[in-house]
Scaffold this active site. Sequence first.
Site, mmCIF file in Angstrom:
data_model
loop_
_atom_site.group_PDB
_atom_site.id
_atom_site.type_symbol
_atom_site.label_atom_id
_atom_site.label_comp_id
_atom_site.label_asym_id
_atom_site.label_seq_id
_atom_site.Cartn_x
_atom_site.Cartn_y
_atom_site.Cartn_z
ATOM 1 N N ASP A 32 38.227 18.118 45.955
ATOM 2 C CA ASP A 32 38.663 19.369 44.927
ATOM 3 C C ASP A 32 40.307 19.495 45.190
ATOM 4 O O ASP A 32 40.726 19.874 43.949
ATOM 5 C CB ASP A 32 37.973 20.484 45.420
ATOM 6 N N TYR A 35 42.060 16.898 43.190
ATOM 7 C CA TYR A 35 41.849 17.272 41.578
ATOM 8 C C TYR A 35 42.861 18.261 41.207
ATOM 9 O O TYR A 35 43.538 18.351 40.163
ATOM 10 C CB TYR A 35 40.404 17.549 41.468
ATOM 11 N N ASP A 36 42.719 19.315 42.173
ATOM 12 C CA ASP A 36 43.540 20.673 41.548
ATOM 13 C C ASP A 36 44.925 20.228 41.584
ATOM 14 O O ASP A 36 45.753 20.797 40.832
ATOM 15 C CB ASP A 36 43.383 21.924 42.668
ATOM 16 N N SER A 74 36.267 29.957 34.632
ATOM 17 C CA SER A 74 36.212 29.393 36.188
ATOM 18 C C SER A 74 37.056 30.647 37.055
ATOM 19 O O SER A 74 37.992 31.233 36.308
ATOM 20 C CB SER A 74 36.832 28.325 36.363
ATOM 21 N N LEU A 75 36.729 30.537 38.440
ATOM 22 C CA LEU A 75 37.438 31.590 39.070
ATOM 23 C C LEU A 75 38.676 30.939 39.352
ATOM 24 O O LEU A 75 38.755 29.870 39.330
ATOM 25 C CB LEU A 75 36.750 31.818 40.265
ATOM 26 N N LYS A 98 31.008 30.917 49.615
ATOM 27 C CA LYS A 98 31.051 30.341 48.924
ATOM 28 C C LYS A 98 29.875 29.457 48.464
ATOM 29 O O LYS A 98 29.288 28.631 49.276
ATOM 30 C CB LYS A 98 32.268 29.276 48.560
ATOM 31 N N ARG A 120 26.575 27.869 31.931
ATOM 32 C CA ARG A 120 27.938 28.040 31.695
ATOM 33 C C ARG A 120 28.248 27.197 30.589
ATOM 34 O O ARG A 120 28.973 27.526 29.573
ATOM 35 C CB ARG A 120 28.680 27.971 32.687
ATOM 36 N N GLU A 160 24.955 31.651 40.621
ATOM 37 C CA GLU A 160 24.960 30.324 40.957
ATOM 38 C C GLU A 160 23.635 29.911 41.524
ATOM 39 O O GLU A 160 22.910 30.632 42.437
ATOM 40 C CB GLU A 160 25.695 29.673 42.081
#
Length: 187
Positions: A32, A35-36, A74-75, A98, A120, A160
Amino acid sequence: MINRNQKSIDELAELLLDYRLHYEKGRPKVSDEDYDKLENHLKKLCPNHPVLEKVGSALTTDNPKVSHQTPMLSLQKTYSREELQSWCEKHAVMGTCKVDGVSLSLVYDDKGTLTQAKTRGSGKTGEDVWQKIRWVSSCISKVSNPWQEADAQSFEVRGELYCSTQRFSELLKAMKVAGLDLPMSPR
């Protein structure tokens, strides 16, 4: 002649789409955080690139499509302690563990009866999964409507849907016996 910067932007956008597709299939190619970092680089190069507007996953099943009255986005995320502290100074904060699963919207009518369940999806349009969600034992089909004594109204619960580690392990064993492709995550 293609501008070298534009070629770099297009290649980065294509890479991000590929990484996102693999992530959504439960087979991520990068972490993650990596990717970010790539996504943030694209934001610097081209802040309004259409790839940055994509939220959630593509609508790929035959389930009916339904719109979200309020988009499911998305947050925001950060890997910087300073940025998080700055944000916390401006907002009321409640922390929870989370949970990474499938984002769902459950819509209840004015009597507290579940009438719609949707993914979503793109954030603006999701898939109607009401028929499937009724089989999830932890999904509550009837709740006490908090507005019953006032003006009755429908309401929405977002959260979720996820698979516990124990249940995921059991599912992997059953899928292996059945000769199915195994997901890399419970998502």
